[in-house]
Design a protein around this motif. Structure first.
Motif, short mmCIF file in Angstrom:
data_model
loop_
_atom_site.label_atom_id
_atom_site.label_comp_id
_atom_site.label_asym_id
_atom_site.label_seq_id
_atom_site.Cartn_x
_atom_site.Cartn_y
_atom_site.Cartn_z
N ASP A 162 0.81 -1.22 0.00
CA ASP A 162 0.00 0.00 0.00
C ASP A 162 0.85 1.28 0.00
OD1 ASP A 162 1.11 -0.43 2.41
OD2 ASP A 162 -0.70 -0.07 3.61
N THR A 163 2.09 1.18 -0.49
CA THR A 163 2.97 2.36 -0.52
C THR A 163 2.71 3.18 -1.79
OG1 THR A 163 4.62 0.94 0.52
CG2 THR A 163 5.38 3.08 -0.25
N TYR A 164 1.97 4.24 -1.64
CA TYR A 164 1.66 5.10 -2.78
C TYR A 164 2.81 6.08 -3.02
CZ TYR A 164 -3.09 3.49 -3.27
OH TYR A 164 -4.19 2.71 -3.51
N LEU A 165 3.20 6.25 -4.28
CA LEU A 165 4.25 7.23 -4.63
C LEU A 165 3.89 7.94 -5.93
CD1 LEU A 165 7.51 5.20 -3.88
CD2 LEU A 165 6.74 7.25 -2.68
N PRO A 166 4.38 9.18 -6.09
CA PRO A 166 4.18 9.89 -7.36
C PRO A 166 5.08 9.27 -8.42
CG PRO A 166 4.87 11.39 -5.58
CD PRO A 166 5.10 10.00 -5.10
N MET A 167 4.52 9.02 -9.59
CA MET A 167 5.25 8.36 -10.68
C MET A 167 4.94 9.06 -12.00
SD MET A 167 6.78 5.57 -9.46
CE MET A 167 6.67 4.45 -8.05
N MET A 168 5.76 8.75 -13.00
CA MET A 168 5.52 9.31 -14.34
C MET A 168 6.14 8.41 -15.39
SD MET A 168 6.53 13.09 -15.71
CE MET A 168 5.27 13.88 -14.74
N TYR A 169 5.47 8.30 -16.53
CA TYR A 169 6.02 7.52 -17.64
C TYR A 169 7.05 8.39 -18.37
CZ TYR A 169 5.88 3.86 -21.21
OH TYR A 169 6.19 2.81 -22.06
N MET A 170 8.13 7.75 -18.82
CA MET A 170 9.25 8.50 -19.40
C MET A 170 8.88 9.44 -20.54
SD MET A 170 12.43 9.11 -18.83
CE MET A 170 13.38 7.83 -18.03
N PRO A 171 7.99 9.05 -21.47
CA PRO A 171 7.67 10.01 -22.55
C PRO A 171 7.14 11.34 -22.00
CG PRO A 171 6.83 7.83 -23.10
CD PRO A 171 7.34 7.74 -21.68
N ASP A 172 6.34 11.28 -20.92
CA ASP A 172 5.86 12.52 -20.30
C ASP A 172 7.03 13.31 -19.69
OD1 ASP A 172 3.16 12.56 -20.91
OD2 ASP A 172 2.53 11.54 -19.07
N ALA A 173 7.96 12.61 -19.04
CA ALA A 173 9.09 13.30 -18.39
C ALA A 173 9.98 13.98 -19.42
CB ALA A 173 9.90 12.30 -17.57
N ILE A 174 10.20 13.31 -20.55
CA ILE A 174 11.05 13.89 -21.60
C ILE A 174 10.35 15.12 -22.19
CG2 ILE A 174 12.09 13.47 -23.89
CD1 ILE A 174 13.44 11.88 -21.57
N ARG A 175 9.06 14.99 -22.42
CA ARG A 175 8.30 16.12 -22.98
C ARG A 175 8.30 17.29 -22.00
NH1 ARG A 175 3.12 17.37 -22.68
NH2 ARG A 175 2.60 15.37 -21.71
N ALA A 176 8.12 17.01 -20.71
CA ALA A 176 8.14 18.07 -19.70
C ALA A 176 9.48 18.80 -19.73
CB ALA A 176 7.91 17.48 -18.30
N ILE A 179 11.67 19.08 -22.19
CA ILE A 179 11.83 19.88 -23.41
C ILE A 179 10.91 21.11 -23.35
CG2 ILE A 179 11.40 19.86 -25.92
CD1 ILE A 179 12.66 17.00 -25.88
N GLU A 180 9.68 20.92 -22.87
CA GLU A 180 8.74 22.06 -22.81
C GLU A 180 9.23 23.13 -21.83
OE1 GLU A 180 4.71 19.60 -24.11
OE2 GLU A 180 4.77 20.51 -22.11
N LEU A 181 9.75 22.69 -20.69
CA LEU A 181 10.26 23.69 -19.73
C LEU A 181 11.44 24.45 -20.33
CD1 LEU A 181 10.45 25.07 -16.95
CD2 LEU A 181 11.93 23.19 -16.21
N MET A 182 12.33 23.74 -21.01
CA MET A 182 13.51 24.40 -21.58
C MET A 182 13.15 25.35 -22.72
SD MET A 182 16.22 23.78 -19.89
CE MET A 182 17.78 23.72 -20.76
#
Ligand code: NAD
Ligand code: AKB
Length: 313
Positions: free
Chosen positions: A209-223, A225-228
């Protein structure tokens, strides 16, 4: 004409391989110089320039930046949370000195943009567990989290004092299939997919039951590039932006995998990584990133699970 010349440090790691390939696609293969301590990752071979580089060697780094006319640096070299607890001095030394070396060289040379990732590991037990806000109580209890929090303030300092355009994201746990994760607490969420495909069972080092924030890599790469690419005047945060993709527990991701692999089984043997996970929030409020530069994730647990299982060979 495109005059950017980009250096990726730590290009053979979990994020580095995919980010380097994405940057090469966007800016051109020869524009992006990949570098790492390790041998070149097979996925990078033949896709653009590669140099062996120890980011701790400031003189070598400085010479490289000048010789290669580097205008942008993505600094990904670091020791992550679980490995960091095994060797706190080394984690502090690499995570801090690499950043200071890059910031100082950027200040003195023609490097006009830097990306340096922080992590949800900056948050500690006293931070809100659910929808953890951008600004809140932050008291990290791992050496990794301490180094990331200190790093965020160095980024802010170099921006305020010297005008260095350094940008940062607090990545959640990242899930991917192209390059293996490198010693974090969220690594279970990658391992589980490989073991599900190979063995149809997985022994998890976190409780069910250990909940953690996660993200799929395509979203992380897009984030990233978008921030930059975001206009500097839109950015109100010069420490590091919260971003969120999804939140799940080992039990939930195993149930999602069972929709595709019916006889998949999970068992639990929590270890030293359990208290690290428990010190972090379960989900993240990323409204500031959404407002400032339009951040929005695309993948949820179901879409990510399907894509992971389809792509892992
Ligand atoms: P990783 O461990 O997979 O990759 C790091 C790379 O840096 C490795 O290839 C390693 O060989 C290289 N490296 C280590 N020491 C070096 C040195 N002295 N000189 C040059 N290269 C060196 O890490 P990752 O998961 O790709 O993470 C990249 C960055 O993103 C790190 O700052 C990490 O803290 C951050 N981050 C990652 C996650 C995640 O889930 N992967 C989440 C939050 C933040
Ligand atoms: C880790 O678990 O250490 C990383 C992170 C969340 O920073 N994946």
């Amino acid at each position: 004409m495109n005059k950017e010349r980009i250096l990726v440090i730590g290009a053979c790691g979990q994020i580095g391989v995919e980010l380097t390939l994405a940057l090469r696609k966007k800016f051109g293969n020869d524009t992006v110089v990949a570098s790492d301590l390790r041998e070149e990752n097979p996925l990078l071979k033949g896709t653009g320039p590669y140099v062996a580089l120890d980011v701790m060697n400031k003189e070598m780094l400085h010479v490289m930046v000048i010789r290669q006319n580097i205008t942008r640096i993505y600094l990904l070299a670091a020791i992550l949370s679980a490995t960091g607890e095994k060797n706190p001095n080394l984690a502090w030394s690499l995570n801090m000195q690499s950043l200071l070396n890059v910031l100082e060289i950027a200040r003195d040379e023609n490097v006009h943009k830097i990306f340096w990732p922080s992590s949800i590991a900056v948050f500690g037990p006293s931070s809100p567990k659910v929808q953890c806000p951008q600004q809140t109580i932050i008291e990290p209890v791992t050496v990794y989290g301490i180094s990331k929090y200190a790093g965020e303030f160095w980024c802010n300092y170099y921006h305020q004092r010297y005008g260095v355009d350094v940008r940062s994201i607090r990545y959640p746990g990242l899930i991917s299939y192209k390059s293996q994760p490198g010693g974090g607490t969220t690594d279970y969420a990658v391992e589980i997919f490989y073991d599900a495909k190979e063995k149809k069972n997985y022994e998890c080092f976190l409780k069910e039951d250990t909940y953690l924030p996660m993200m799929y890599m395509p979203d992380a790469i897009r984030a990233t590039i978008e921030l930059m690419e975001a206009p500097a005047e839109r950015l109100t945060v010069r420490t590091s932006y919260n971003i969120h993709g999804m939140s799940f527990s080992p039990k939930e991701v195993s149930a999602e995998i069972q929709k595709h692999i019916k006889d998949f089984r999970i068992s639990y043997a929590p270890d030293y990584r359990q208290p690290i996970a428990e010190s972090w929030p379960q989900s993240i409020d990323d409204s500031v990133a959404r407002n400032d530069w339009g951040w929005k994730p695309e993948y949820d647990l179901a879409a990510m699970t399907e894509d992971m299982l389809r792509n892992i060979k």
